[in-house]
Motif scaffolding. Structure first.
Motif: not given
Length: 197
Positions: A78-98
């Motif tokens: 999944a190539v994230l639309d927002d690759p900035a560090e904080e956004a990428a970490l938040a996306a990983a956290r969200t995906a792994s929480s779900t």
């Protein structure tokens, strides 16, 4: 909790009960770059053991992870639309929480606030928590060429991304239908294997 949210959670749990992540690793210097002047654009990729790009997009629709999905070698990217560090970490956290119990690996290329961080950072997430920081080179050595292209070859990545599935363009109904079809297919396959002598 409404019925569709319950169905969504159940579908995710059933299909992705067992996933395994591998240790991984390189630094900026290994790629001929320097941390000060990156010869690339920022990129962040979630790696999961879902080898179907439409199914991966369906899984990421519920937690609203903005990405384009691809698959190769039994792995989903999944190539994230927002690759900035904080956004990428938040996306990983969200995906792994779900996706409870499912390892989600984040590989990100770009500047980091971590003074000890490399040009490419790797994180293994499980249940919304970083379980370990991992070097990226090993993952790239063992992963399909597509992952390396996504991280370090923008031209090759653009060609691949032309075939990607956009999570945003997938409707919730489409996502649930895709998950449902895959659950039924998996169930039939298990039944066939059980009935075989």
């Amino acid at each position: 909790m409404n019925s569709s949210a319950h169905d969504w959670d159940r579908a995710l749990e059933d299909l992705l009960a067992e996933q395994v992540a591998e240790d991984v690793a390189p630094t900026a210097r290994e790629f001929g770059g320097t941390p000060d002047v990156p010869p690339y654009k920022e990129t962040a990729v979630l790696v999961l053991g879902v080898g179907d790009k439409r199914l991966l997009a369906a899984f990421l629709k519920g937690p609203r992870v903005a990405a384009r999905t691809l698959a190769a070698g039994g792995m989903g990217f999944a190539v994230l639309d927002d690759p900035a560090e904080e956004a990428a970490l938040a996306a990983a956290r969200t995906a792994s929480s779900t996706l409870r119990g499912v390892p989600v690996f984040l590989l990100r290329r770009g500047p980091t606030k971590d003074p000890a961080g490399a040009d490419i950072q790797g994180y293994l997430w499980v249940d919304g928590v970083v379980r370990q920081r991992v070097p990226a080179g090993l993952a790239l050595a063992r992963a399909p060429q597509l992952l390396e292209d996504l991280l370090i070859d923008p031209e090759a990545a653009e060609v691949a991304l032309a075939e990607a599935v956009s999570v945003e363009e997938l409707s919730p109904a489409d996502a649930i239908a895709i998950i449902g079809r895959n659950l039924r297919r998996s169930k039939r396959k298990r039944e066939t294997e059980t009935d075989s002598p």
